[in-house]
Design a protein around this motif. Structure first.
Motif, PDB file in Angstrom:
ATOM      1  N   GLU A  21       0.830  -1.204   0.000  1.00  0.00           N
ATOM      2  CA  GLU A  21       0.000   0.000   0.000  1.00  0.00           C
ATOM      3  C   GLU A  21       0.863   1.251   0.000  1.00  0.00           C
ATOM      4  OE1 GLU A  21      -2.402  -0.567   3.489  1.00  0.00           O
ATOM      5  OE2 GLU A  21      -0.719  -0.334   4.845  1.00  0.00           O
ATOM      6  N   SER A  22       0.315   2.293  -0.590  1.00  0.00           N
ATOM      7  CA  SER A  22       0.945   3.610  -0.630  1.00  0.00           C
ATOM      8  C   SER A  22       2.292   3.600  -1.361  1.00  0.00           C
ATOM      9  CB  SER A  22       1.123   4.170   0.792  1.00  0.00           C
ATOM     10  OG  SER A  22       1.395   5.550   0.752  1.00  0.00           O
ATOM     11  N   THR A  23       2.320   2.877  -2.498  1.00  0.00           N
ATOM     12  CA  THR A  23       3.539   2.862  -3.320  1.00  0.00           C
ATOM     13  C   THR A  23       3.293   3.400  -4.727  1.00  0.00           C
ATOM     14  OG1 THR A  23       3.185   0.525  -3.900  1.00  0.00           O
ATOM     15  CG2 THR A  23       4.678   0.992  -2.057  1.00  0.00           C
ATOM     16  N   LEU A 126       6.224  -4.086 -10.243  1.00  0.00           N
ATOM     17  CA  LEU A 126       6.403  -4.159  -8.796  1.00  0.00           C
ATOM     18  C   LEU A 126       6.856  -2.805  -8.285  1.00  0.00           C
ATOM     19  CD1 LEU A 126       6.565  -5.747  -6.127  1.00  0.00           C
ATOM     20  CD2 LEU A 126       8.882  -6.464  -6.820  1.00  0.00           C
ATOM     21  N   THR A 127       5.985  -2.139  -7.536  1.00  0.00           N
ATOM     22  CA  THR A 127       6.266  -0.781  -7.064  1.00  0.00           C
ATOM     23  C   THR A 127       7.026  -0.815  -5.743  1.00  0.00           C
ATOM     24  OG1 THR A 127       4.051  -0.714  -6.086  1.00  0.00           O
ATOM     25  CG2 THR A 127       4.323   0.290  -8.259  1.00  0.00           C
ATOM     26  N   TYR A 128       8.143  -0.097  -5.735  1.00  0.00           N
ATOM     27  CA  TYR A 128       9.005  -0.056  -4.561  1.00  0.00           C
ATOM     28  C   TYR A 128       8.456   0.935  -3.531  1.00  0.00           C
ATOM     29  CZ  TYR A 128      13.228  -0.335  -1.772  1.00  0.00           C
ATOM     30  OH  TYR A 128      14.103  -0.536  -0.740  1.00  0.00           O
ATOM     31  N   ILE A 129       8.993   0.860  -2.332  1.00  0.00           N
ATOM     32  CA  ILE A 129       8.497   1.640  -1.191  1.00  0.00           C
ATOM     33  C   ILE A 129       9.194   2.991  -1.032  1.00  0.00           C
ATOM     34  CG2 ILE A 129       7.707  -0.383   0.078  1.00  0.00           C
ATOM     35  CD1 ILE A 129      10.316  -0.228   1.714  1.00  0.00           C
ATOM     36  N   ASP A 130       9.733   3.533  -2.127  1.00  0.00           N
ATOM     37  CA  ASP A 130      10.433   4.815  -2.044  1.00  0.00           C
ATOM     38  C   ASP A 130       9.516   6.015  -2.287  1.00  0.00           C
ATOM     39  OD1 ASP A 130      10.111   4.179  -4.720  1.00  0.00           O
ATOM     40  OD2 ASP A 130      12.129   4.775  -5.317  1.00  0.00           O
ATOM     41  N   THR A 131       8.228   5.808  -2.181  1.00  0.00           N
ATOM     42  CA  THR A 131       7.265   6.908  -2.249  1.00  0.00           C
ATOM     43  C   THR A 131       6.857   7.271  -0.821  1.00  0.00           C
ATOM     44  OG1 THR A 131       5.453   5.350  -2.437  1.00  0.00           O
ATOM     45  CG2 THR A 131       6.347   6.216  -4.501  1.00  0.00           C
ATOM     46  N   PRO A 132       6.499   8.514  -0.578  1.00  0.00           N
ATOM     47  CA  PRO A 132       6.085   8.892   0.784  1.00  0.00           C
ATOM     48  C   PRO A 132       4.810   8.156   1.205  1.00  0.00           C
ATOM     49  CG  PRO A 132       6.515  10.841  -0.554  1.00  0.00           C
ATOM     50  CD  PRO A 132       6.540   9.668  -1.480  1.00  0.00           C
ATOM     51  N   TRP A 133       4.772   7.748   2.453  1.00  0.00           N
ATOM     52  CA  TRP A 133       3.579   7.107   3.022  1.00  0.00           C
ATOM     53  C   TRP A 133       2.459   8.134   3.091  1.00  0.00           C
ATOM     54  CZ3 TRP A 133       1.801   2.441   4.309  1.00  0.00           C
ATOM     55  CH2 TRP A 133       0.658   2.365   5.105  1.00  0.00           C
ATOM     56  N   GLN A 134       1.274   7.741   2.634  1.00  0.00           N
ATOM     57  CA  GLN A 134       0.106   8.618   2.729  1.00  0.00           C
ATOM     58  C   GLN A 134      -0.966   7.881   3.526  1.00  0.00           C
ATOM     59  OE1 GLN A 134      -1.079   9.881  -1.201  1.00  0.00           O
ATOM     60  NE2 GLN A 134       0.699  11.197  -1.407  1.00  0.00           N
ATOM     61  N   ALA A 135      -1.195   8.345   4.723  1.00  0.00           N
ATOM     62  CA  ALA A 135      -2.185   7.706   5.602  1.00  0.00           C
ATOM     63  C   ALA A 135      -3.597   7.987   5.112  1.00  0.00           C
ATOM     64  CB  ALA A 135      -2.025   8.231   7.026  1.00  0.00           C
ATOM     65  N   ASP A 136      -4.483   7.043   5.356  1.00  0.00           N
ATOM     66  CA  ASP A 136      -5.913   7.225   5.118  1.00  0.00           C
ATOM     67  C   ASP A 136      -6.668   6.257   6.027  1.00  0.00           C
ATOM     68  OD1 ASP A 136      -5.963   4.687   3.863  1.00  0.00           O
ATOM     69  OD2 ASP A 136      -6.044   5.513   1.847  1.00  0.00           O
ATOM     70  N   ASP A 137      -7.971   6.157   5.859  1.00  0.00           N
ATOM     71  CA  ASP A 137      -8.783   5.295   6.724  1.00  0.00           C
ATOM     72  C   ASP A 137      -8.397   3.823   6.640  1.00  0.00           C
ATOM     73  OD1 ASP A 137     -10.332   7.476   7.524  1.00  0.00           O
ATOM     74  OD2 ASP A 137     -11.867   7.111   5.984  1.00  0.00           O
ATOM     75  N   LEU A 138      -7.832   3.383   5.513  1.00  0.00           N
ATOM     76  CA  LEU A 138      -7.624   1.960   5.270  1.00  0.00           C
ATOM     77  C   LEU A 138      -6.179   1.500   5.414  1.00  0.00           C
ATOM     78  CD1 LEU A 138      -9.939   1.656   2.127  1.00  0.00           C
ATOM     79  CD2 LEU A 138     -10.537   1.279   4.535  1.00  0.00           C
ATOM     80  N   ARG A 139      -5.235   2.374   5.234  1.00  0.00           N
ATOM     81  CA  ARG A 139      -3.823   1.980   5.290  1.00  0.00           C
ATOM     82  C   ARG A 139      -3.384   1.879   6.743  1.00  0.00           C
ATOM     83  NH1 ARG A 139      -2.285   6.109   0.512  1.00  0.00           N
ATOM     84  NH2 ARG A 139      -2.889   4.740  -1.212  1.00  0.00           N
TER      85      ARG A 139
END
Length: 186
Positions: A21-23, A126-139
């Motif tokens: 998630e969030s990638t 395959l998306t790597y985790i080098d994107t900023p985390w974006q919180a929401d109701d589900l993550r």
């Protein structure tokens, strides 16, 4: 009990955005479908689980896995039959299986596991985790991004799925993907 629709192959190339998630999967899949004038398949689970949260303040439960898979395949089959030459899927049932197993101690609905194994795609991004985390109701797992990334990568390897690793800024990711796709679409 409703069953997961069989995958329609259509006369198209199918590309899956795959990863934790969030990638950036949704952003990339939308931009790629625009760039190639392709069909876009949204992630059914987002809408389904957001509605569940909004109405009941509940998160995903094991009994939600099958309805999510059914909804996802219906969307994918519509796109495969749209007449577009290329389809970009924001997710697939293998991703649903990965999440189910990681959240429910190795458990996954047998229909979902079977469909995840049998469905075929031309390429996974395959998306790597080098994107900023974006919180929401589900993550809910920002501290487990690396662990989840490895789980997704191993699922691709274990299931012998063709993939490329996508890293960097949105522009760098688009360049990498379009270079790769242009070389195989010709």
């Amino acid at each position: 009990m409703e069953k997961i629709p069989q995958q329609h192959t259509g006369n198209c190339i199918k590309i899956v955005l795959f990863g934790p998630e969030s990638t950036g999967k949704t952003t990339l899949s939308q931009k790629l479908s625009e760039h190639y004038d392709g069909a876009w398949v949204p992630e059914f689970a987002r809408k389904y689980l957001q509605q569940k949260w909004d109405e009941e303040q509940k998160i995903c439960e094991p009994q939600d896995i099958l309805p999510i898979a059914i909804g996802q395949m219906k969307l994918e089959n519509e796109a495969a039959n749209s007449g577009k030459k290329i389809v970009f899927c924001d997710t697939d049932l293998l991703e649903t299986k990965v999440y189910s197993e990681s959240y429910y101690e190795g458990w996954c609905d047998t229909q979902v596991a079977k469909a995840a194994k049998n469905n075929t795609y031309d390429l996974y991004l395959l998306t790597y985790i080098d994107t900023p985390w974006q919180a929401d109701d589900l993550r809910d797992r920002p501290e487990q991004r690396q662990e989840m990334f490895e789980y997704f990568k191993q699922a691709l390897i274990k299931n012998d799925r063709p993939y490329i690793l996508v890293k960097g800024s949105l522009e760098e990711r688009m360049q990498l993907i379009t270079n790769h796709l242009n070389s195989i679409l010709i």
